[in-house]
Design an enzyme around this catalytic site. Structure first.
Site, PDB file in Angstrom:
ATOM      1  N   GLU A 268      -3.528 -11.412   8.014  1.00  0.00           N
ATOM      2  CA  GLU A 268      -3.483 -10.756   6.705  1.00  0.00           C
ATOM      3  C   GLU A 268      -4.514  -9.627   6.620  1.00  0.00           C
ATOM      4  OE1 GLU A 268      -1.095 -11.483   4.412  1.00  0.00           O
ATOM      5  OE2 GLU A 268      -0.369 -12.735   6.060  1.00  0.00           O
ATOM      6  N   TRP A 271      -2.916  -6.737   8.314  1.00  0.00           N
ATOM      7  CA  TRP A 271      -1.971  -6.085   7.391  1.00  0.00           C
ATOM      8  C   TRP A 271      -2.726  -5.135   6.452  1.00  0.00           C
ATOM      9  CZ3 TRP A 271       3.023  -5.228   6.908  1.00  0.00           C
ATOM     10  CH2 TRP A 271       3.959  -6.075   7.500  1.00  0.00           C
ATOM     11  N   TRP A 300      18.492   4.189  -8.825  1.00  0.00           N
ATOM     12  CA  TRP A 300      17.797   3.153  -9.583  1.00  0.00           C
ATOM     13  C   TRP A 300      18.308   3.115 -11.023  1.00  0.00           C
ATOM     14  CZ3 TRP A 300      15.377   0.170  -6.348  1.00  0.00           C
ATOM     15  CH2 TRP A 300      14.715   0.699  -5.229  1.00  0.00           C
ATOM     16  N   ASN A 335       0.714 -14.707  -3.234  1.00  0.00           N
ATOM     17  CA  ASN A 335       1.361 -13.682  -2.417  1.00  0.00           C
ATOM     18  C   ASN A 335       2.851 -13.923  -2.217  1.00  0.00           C
ATOM     19  OD1 ASN A 335       1.165 -11.259  -0.691  1.00  0.00           O
ATOM     20  ND2 ASN A 335       1.777 -12.684   0.917  1.00  0.00           N
ATOM     21  N   TRP A 353      10.982   0.644  -7.724  1.00  0.00           N
ATOM     22  CA  TRP A 353       9.783  -0.091  -7.313  1.00  0.00           C
ATOM     23  C   TRP A 353       8.511   0.478  -7.920  1.00  0.00           C
ATOM     24  CZ3 TRP A 353       6.018   2.657  -4.778  1.00  0.00           C
ATOM     25  CH2 TRP A 353       6.391   3.851  -4.146  1.00  0.00           C
ATOM     26  N   TRP A 376       5.005  -3.282  -2.265  1.00  0.00           N
ATOM     27  CA  TRP A 376       6.163  -2.924  -3.081  1.00  0.00           C
ATOM     28  C   TRP A 376       7.213  -2.164  -2.278  1.00  0.00           C
ATOM     29  CZ3 TRP A 376       8.346  -4.345  -7.445  1.00  0.00           C
ATOM     30  CH2 TRP A 376       7.610  -5.146  -8.313  1.00  0.00           C
TER      31      TRP A 376
END
Length: 459
Positions: A268, A271, A300, A335, A353, A376
């Site tokens: 993590e 990331w 969208w 998460n 988003w 996102w």
């Protein structure tokens, strides 16, 4: 010797802050922090995070004073005011060298550029383990996919033992310090301690008691299986290097054994590094652009009523609603749930988003542009290393898998507390028969919404 000072940003720590230690070793006994409430409002920062920041600044000022370092908190309003205020500060205190840790977002980079001619600004990469631009492909480009980035990142650091620089001052010459009277402190963040002994205890308990089980339990929101460190990482109260050094004390070969459970949390951290390297390589990510331009033309839906229902936790999908209510109530979200609710907004409701990203930032205690944007765009399938657009989280099966008995749902959706576990993940048929409680009907049908999303992305 030139007069030196240190400029705090989102690196609100004394210990393990190598740039601060270098400044102190070069004679710095003054530090400053620019309070930029107007800028934070423009960035949509959550009030609970500003509350945590204020509390930490008070703690930081008191700690520094014990070592004879004075923290000057300057009310700047926004970044545009900083160059002139910095010039005044450097003139008053005869500062010729200013140490600081880099911030990588577009506005922050521009702020630093505007200050370069005022003082000798010495910038460090204290927020990262790997400096941006050092983990790249054979052709020197930034990786567009996480797994190759991780492998290259590990090649840099396998065999390396991380240490934290020693704090050079003792407490023989304390100075006096008083917190600003104009802070807007409300106490929203009180459940999160800001004192170093408490934070050391949180880190220690996670590594000793939870790290080995993190891989097994991290996806279950009813279990406290995560580290609880993300708010402290977001403000730099702890650094990733500090945490990795602490983990290596217990697991010296953690980087050499990525298949072991204790590596899962380190993954993590990688990331986090990946998303920061991305915003340096692709500054457009700070400006609301899709990483993958071919999705610029996704149609969208502009449905503010459904968006508000999602914000309020009134979608009719219990795991989504419980997650959003957790965010609204606590300023934090598990998460796994972040992925579920982001997929629901972008795929089931087909809402941009960017609306979800902004709402998260307005609520999150651990709000962080790079990680929030990366997450996102991953969920929306518009980003770097995004999951394919045709993979859409089913909120019902996700709920059944990760909250099997509905324990988490019952905490935040109390109107379902009496619904049997068998029905709690999508309770509408049960409620229609037994009429228990007042719970919102489903905004969309899963199968129909999934088909609509597939058509939109395919087009």
């Amino acid at each position: 010797m030139t007069n030196s000072a240190f400029w705090f940003r989102r690196d609100l720590r004394i210990f393990g802050n190598e740039a601060l230690i270098e400044a102190v070793n070069n004679g710095a006994r003054d530090a400053l922090f620019f309070y930029c409430d107007k800028q934070w409002q423009q960035h949509g920062s959550a009030s609970i995070q500003i509350d945590l920041l204020e509390r930490r600044l008070i703690e930081l000022g008191n700690m520094l004073a014990e070592y004879g370092v004075c923290l000057h908190i300057i009310d700047a309003g926004d970044f545009a005011a900083i160059p002139e205020l910095l010039k005044q500060f450097c003139t008053t205190h005869q500062i010729s060298a200013l140490y600081a840790n880099k911030e990588y977002e577009v506005n922050e980079v521009a702020r630093d550029k505007a200050c370069e001619n005022i003082v000798n600004l010495k910038l460090y990469d204290g927020d990262l383990i790997a400096k941006p631009g050092t983990v790249v492909t054979a052709s020197g480009d930034m990786f567009r996919v996480f797994t190759p980035f991780k492998k290259a990142w590990l090649k840099h650091f396998v065999g390396q033992s991380f240490t934290v620089a020693n704090w050079p001052l003792n407490q023989e010459q304390p100075t006096t310090w008083a917190a600003p009277t104009w802070f807007k402190y409300t106490g929203e963040s009180e459940k999160w301690p800001v004192e170093d002994p408490h934070i050391v205890d949180i880190v220690s308990k996670f590594i000793n008691n939870k790290l080995c089980d993190y891989q097994q339990y991290r996806d279950f929101p009813a279990i406290k299986g995560t580290s609880g460190l993300s708010p402290y990482l977001a403000l730099g109260i702890v650094s990733p290097k500090q945490l990795l050094a602490e983990i290596q004390l217990h697991y010296p070969e953690v980087l050499e054994q990525p298949s072991k459970p204790e590596f899962c949390w380190v993954n993590e951290i990688i990331w986090r590094e990946f998303y920061r390297h991305l915003i340096v390589a692709y500054p457009k990510l700070c400006k609301g652009f899709n990483f993958n331009q071919k999705y610029d033309f996704v149609a969208w839906r502009d449905d503010q009523q459904q968006f508000q229902a999602w914000c309020d936790g009134q979608t009719g999908y219990p795991i989504v609603d419980a997650a959003m209510r957790q965010l609204n109530k606590t300023g934090w979200m598990h998460n796994r749930l972040r992925m579920i609710v982001a997929s629901f907004l972008t795929k089931h409701l087909l809402i941009d988003w960017r609306q979800g990203e902004a709402y998260f930032m307005s609520k999150l205690l651990d709000g962080d542009l790079a990680s929030n944007n990366g997450g996102w765009q991953w969920a929306a399938s518009t980003g770097c290393d995004a999951q394919p657009y045709f993979r859409i989280f089913n909120p019902i099966t996700q709920s059944e898998k990760f909250d099997p008995d509905g324990s988490f749902i019952r905490i935040y959706v109390p109107e379902l507390k009496d619904v049997p576990a068998k029905y709690i993940h999508f309770p509408h048929d049960y409620l229609a028969v037994y009429g228990k409680g007042q719970y919102a009907g489903p905004l969309v049908d899963h199968k129909l919404a999934r088909a609509r999303a597939l058509d939109a992305f395919k087009a």
